[in-house]
Design a protein around this motif. Structure first.
Motif, PDB file in Angstrom:
ATOM      1  N   THR A   3       0.646  -1.254  -0.235  1.00 20.70           N
ATOM      2  CA  THR A   3       0.215   0.207  -0.102  1.00 20.70           C
ATOM      3  C   THR A   3       0.568   0.858  -0.438  1.00 20.70           C
ATOM      4  OG1 THR A   3      -1.603  -1.253   1.420  1.00 20.70           O
ATOM      5  CG2 THR A   3      -1.999   1.563   1.272  1.00 20.70           C
ATOM      6  N   GLU A  43      -2.433  -0.493  -4.345  1.00 15.79           N
ATOM      7  CA  GLU A  43      -3.735   0.238  -3.773  1.00 15.79           C
ATOM      8  C   GLU A  43      -3.048   1.358  -2.750  1.00 15.79           C
ATOM      9  OE1 GLU A  43      -7.439   0.765  -0.185  1.00 15.79           O
ATOM     10  OE2 GLU A  43      -5.078  -0.268   0.757  1.00 15.79           O
ATOM     11  N   VAL A  45      -3.420   5.047  -1.495  1.00 16.48           N
ATOM     12  CA  VAL A  45      -4.787   5.507  -0.324  1.00 16.48           C
ATOM     13  C   VAL A  45      -3.748   7.659  -0.648  1.00 16.48           C
ATOM     14  CG1 VAL A  45      -5.041   5.946   2.400  1.00 16.48           C
ATOM     15  CG2 VAL A  45      -4.933   3.562   0.716  1.00 16.48           C
ATOM     16  N   ARG A  60     -13.128   4.820  -3.141  1.00 17.08           N
ATOM     17  CA  ARG A  60     -12.373   4.401  -4.263  1.00 17.08           C
ATOM     18  C   ARG A  60     -12.965   4.473  -4.908  1.00 17.08           C
ATOM     19  NH1 ARG A  60      -8.837   0.444  -3.272  1.00 17.08           N
ATOM     20  NH2 ARG A  60      -9.626  -0.219  -1.584  1.00 17.08           N
ATOM     21  N   ASP A  61     -11.534   5.010  -6.029  1.00 16.14           N
ATOM     22  CA  ASP A  61     -11.537   4.948  -7.609  1.00 16.14           C
ATOM     23  C   ASP A  61     -10.840   4.566  -8.152  1.00 16.14           C
ATOM     24  OD1 ASP A  61     -12.713   5.651  -9.856  1.00 16.14           O
ATOM     25  OD2 ASP A  61     -11.670   8.168  -9.085  1.00 16.14           O
ATOM     26  N   HIS A  63      -8.176   1.828  -8.652  1.00 13.29           N
ATOM     27  CA  HIS A  63      -6.533   0.921  -7.785  1.00 13.29           C
ATOM     28  C   HIS A  63      -6.935   2.521  -6.554  1.00 13.29           C
ATOM     29  CE1 HIS A  63      -4.942   3.411 -10.393  1.00 13.29           C
ATOM     30  NE2 HIS A  63      -3.287   3.680  -8.994  1.00 13.29           N
ATOM     31  N   ARG A  65      -7.870   5.138  -3.713  1.00 13.40           N
ATOM     32  CA  ARG A  65      -8.886   5.206  -2.059  1.00 13.40           C
ATOM     33  C   ARG A  65      -8.505   6.211  -1.687  1.00 13.40           C
ATOM     34  NH1 ARG A  65      -9.075   2.957   3.712  1.00 13.40           N
ATOM     35  NH2 ARG A  65      -7.077   1.882   3.287  1.00 13.40           N
TER      36      ARG A  65
END
Length: 122
Positions: A3, A43, A45, A60-61, A63, A65
């Motif tokens: 992430t 992911e 963020v 979320r859009d 991959h 967030r």
């Protein structure tokens, strides 16, 4: 799971492109660039605070967030890294904030600079 946690205010503020005149627009442009980027993470963020939250809705859009910090972005990022690391995720936090870098490093995250990310978005 890998992430990438992006300190939105810190990344946007790393380039003097008049972002302060339109914080929401700057956040939206960063979000759009993150959506198009081919990053080596499962992911991404994006953590937004203050007026920047008006530029991108939380959620979320693809991959990416987006998280709206209830108070300050640093506290939200520390809480997020604590949660993700506890669940076994490998976290990289993009920030130039030394205090934040120390806090997330102590929780197992790797810290990268805004330039690291921006080079991959250009």
């Amino acid at each position: 799971m890998r992430t990438l946690v992006v300190d939105g205010a810190n990344v946007v503020g790393s380039r003097p492109d008049c972002w302060w005149k339109d914080r929401a627009g700057a956040a939206r442009r960063l979000h759009d660039r993150l959506l198009r980027a081919d990053l080596d993470h499962d992911e991404v963020v994006l953590v937004l605070e203050g007026a920047a939250k008006a530029g991108v809705p939380a959620g979320r859009d693809l991959h990416v967030r987006t998280v709206h910090a209830p108070r300050d972005g640093d506290s939200a990022i520390v809480a997020l890294v604590t949660e993700l690391s506890g669940a076994g995720a490998l976290c990289t936090v993009v920030t130039a904030d030394r205090v934040l870098a120390g806090l997330v490093s102590a929780r197992g995250a790797v810290v990268s600079s805004p330039s690291y990310l921006l080079e991959r978005l250009d």
